[in-house]
Design an enzyme around this catalytic site. Sequence first.
Site, mmCIF file in Angstrom:
data_model
loop_
_atom_site.group_PDB
_atom_site.id
_atom_site.type_symbol
_atom_site.label_atom_id
_atom_site.label_comp_id
_atom_site.label_asym_id
_atom_site.label_seq_id
_atom_site.Cartn_x
_atom_site.Cartn_y
_atom_site.Cartn_z
ATOM 1 C CD GLU A 78 -2.953 -1.121 0.101
ATOM 2 O OE1 GLU A 78 -3.052 -0.072 -0.584
ATOM 3 O OE2 GLU A 78 -3.633 -2.141 -0.096
ATOM 4 N NE ARG A 88 -17.940 -3.896 0.690
ATOM 5 C CZ ARG A 88 -17.931 -5.192 0.974
ATOM 6 N NH1 ARG A 88 -19.060 -5.848 1.155
ATOM 7 N NH2 ARG A 88 -16.789 -5.860 1.061
ATOM 8 C CB CYS A 141 -6.705 -2.739 6.081
ATOM 9 S SG CYS A 141 -6.825 -4.475 6.540
ATOM 10 C CG HIS A 165 -4.582 -5.138 1.768
ATOM 11 N ND1 HIS A 165 -4.799 -3.788 1.658
ATOM 12 C CD2 HIS A 165 -5.438 -5.582 2.748
ATOM 13 C CE1 HIS A 165 -5.738 -3.421 2.523
ATOM 14 N NE2 HIS A 165 -6.142 -4.489 3.189
HETATM 15 N N1 PCA Z 1 -8.698 -6.865 6.051
HETATM 16 C C1 PCA Z 1 -9.650 -5.800 6.324
HETATM 17 C C2 PCA Z 1 -9.595 -5.588 7.797
HETATM 18 C C3 PCA Z 1 -8.859 -6.733 8.370
HETATM 19 C C4 PCA Z 1 -8.274 -7.426 7.212
HETATM 20 O O1 PCA Z 1 -7.514 -8.405 7.256
HETATM 21 C C5 PCA Z 1 -9.408 -4.546 5.481
HETATM 22 O O2 PCA Z 1 -8.825 -4.652 4.381
HETATM 23 O O3 PCA Z 1 -9.780 -3.455 5.917
#
Ligand code: PCA
Length: 213
Positions: A78, A88, A141, A165
């Site tokens: 990111e 959501r 996140c 991610h």
């Molecule tokens: N993914 C979510 C929150 C926790 C996770 O593992 C997100 O992308 O916000």
Amino acid sequence: MKFLMTGFEPFGGDAKNPSWEAISRLKDGYDGVEVVKAKLPVTFDESLKALETLIKTHKPDVVICVGLAGGRKEITIERIGINIDDARIADNAGFTPVDRSIRPDGPAAYFSNLPIKAMVNAIRDQGIAVAISNTAGTFVCNHVLYGVMDYIQTKAPEIRGGFVHVPYTTDFSQDYPEQPLMDLNDIVRAIEIAMTCISKTTVDLKISEGTVC
Ligand code: PCA
């Protein structure tokens, strides 16, 4: 060099979260690198508090938070966290904030200060699918990414931090036959490559990883 590496507990009805599955498999140390691992709650109110306590306790040089991005086919590094919570689905405390500023007096966004281009380059070199992402969403996140960078910028600028991610892992094939899946071993390896890369990189590469809409 000390790394604080976090994954998340499951959310949204899943039995597991690949981010924690990967983080929990890291070793406690690599060549010149000490690793502290922790699992964060998927709640707007507790996730950042837990992370700040971990940072104060362990005083890491680098903080990398890892989360699941179900539907993405690559590991995504990111670039930016934005100052908004817009859920959501409910978080694990049943909370669904809409258009709420994370820090009402904070800037609109923070960039990760990790060498994101060098990380993508190093992971891709080992044949693992990876890309820069320009949105961490508007759920927990992104909240954690914005929050950790706010902490770093305002309280501890010597720390390098950011967010990665990961896709669903192959053991979700029954639950999500339509979703792209990645082998957990590849995710663990990508995170290890990223840590090594960060430990050896002070100035990021100047290479394009941009996108055109
Ligand atoms: N993914 C979510 C929150 C926790 C996770 O593992 C997100 O992308 O916000």
